[in-house]
Design a protein around this motif. Structure first.
Motif, PDB file in Angstrom:
ATOM      1  N   LYS A  44      39.739 -12.947  -3.429  1.00 37.02           N
ATOM      2  CA  LYS A  44      39.381 -12.383  -2.135  1.00 37.02           C
ATOM      3  C   LYS A  44      38.235 -13.182  -1.524  1.00 37.02           C
ATOM      4  N   PHE A  45      38.056 -13.038  -0.212  1.00 40.30           N
ATOM      5  CA  PHE A  45      36.994 -13.760   0.477  1.00 40.30           C
ATOM      6  C   PHE A  45      35.643 -13.183   0.077  1.00 40.30           C
ATOM      7  N   LEU A  46      34.744 -14.042  -0.334  1.00 41.29           N
ATOM      8  CA  LEU A  46      33.389 -13.649  -0.704  1.00 41.29           C
ATOM      9  C   LEU A  46      32.450 -14.144   0.397  1.00 41.29           C
ATOM     10  N   GLU A  47      31.576 -13.280   0.862  1.00 38.74           N
ATOM     11  CA  GLU A  47      30.730 -13.566   2.021  1.00 38.74           C
ATOM     12  C   GLU A  47      29.726 -14.697   1.798  1.00 38.74           C
ATOM     13  N   SER A  48      29.157 -14.776   0.614  1.00 36.92           N
ATOM     14  CA  SER A  48      28.048 -15.694   0.385  1.00 36.92           C
ATOM     15  C   SER A  48      28.495 -16.970  -0.337  1.00 36.92           C
ATOM     16  N   ARG A  49      27.844 -18.075   0.017  1.00 36.43           N
ATOM     17  CA  ARG A  49      28.143 -19.365  -0.608  1.00 36.43           C
ATOM     18  C   ARG A  49      27.881 -19.310  -2.109  1.00 36.43           C
ATOM     19  N   ASP A  50      26.795 -18.646  -2.498  1.00 35.91           N
ATOM     20  CA  ASP A  50      26.456 -18.537  -3.924  1.00 35.91           C
ATOM     21  C   ASP A  50      27.518 -17.767  -4.708  1.00 35.91           C
ATOM     22  N   LYS A  51      28.013 -16.672  -4.121  1.00 34.24           N
ATOM     23  CA  LYS A  51      29.053 -15.882  -4.793  1.00 34.24           C
ATOM     24  C   LYS A  51      30.348 -16.677  -4.919  1.00 34.24           C
ATOM     25  N   ILE A  52      30.683 -17.442  -3.891  1.00 39.63           N
ATOM     26  CA  ILE A  52      31.899 -18.271  -3.928  1.00 39.63           C
ATOM     27  C   ILE A  52      31.778 -19.306  -5.035  1.00 39.63           C
ATOM     28  N   LEU A  53      30.645 -19.999  -5.085  1.00 34.66           N
ATOM     29  CA  LEU A  53      30.450 -21.030  -6.102  1.00 34.66           C
ATOM     30  C   LEU A  53      30.461 -20.434  -7.507  1.00 34.66           C
ATOM     31  N   GLU A  54      29.840 -19.282  -7.687  1.00 32.92           N
ATOM     32  CA  GLU A  54      29.834 -18.608  -8.987  1.00 32.92           C
ATOM     33  C   GLU A  54      31.263 -18.241  -9.409  1.00 32.92           C
TER      34      GLU A  54
END
Length: 69
Positions: A44-54
């Motif tokens: 799913k789409f994650l709002e934050s760049r940090d969450k996406i990278l994690e």
């Protein structure tokens, strides 16, 4: 991990149609770029760049890919 393995360096992450597309350079043990690799990960789409990278790093680790930071 052995130093004889290839490493991957992420250079772009895109999101479309509920999938992340991860673009990586593949390097040999001497550090030379020997290819590119594209992997698609459902998520799913994650709002934050940090969450996406994690999320992406966790998935690549699960797939047993060696990723340099």
């Amino acid at each position: 991990m052995s130093s004889m393995e290839h490493t991957h360096k992420i250079y772009a992450i895109a999101w479309s149609n509920d999938k992340y597309t991860v673009y990586m350079l593949v390097r040999n043990p001497r550090g030379e770029v020997i290819g590119r690799r594209i992997i698609r990960i459902d998520g799913k789409f994650l709002e934050s760049r940090d969450k996406i990278l994690e999320f992406v790093m966790r998935e690549l680790k699960r797939r047993k890919l060696r990723v340099e930071s």
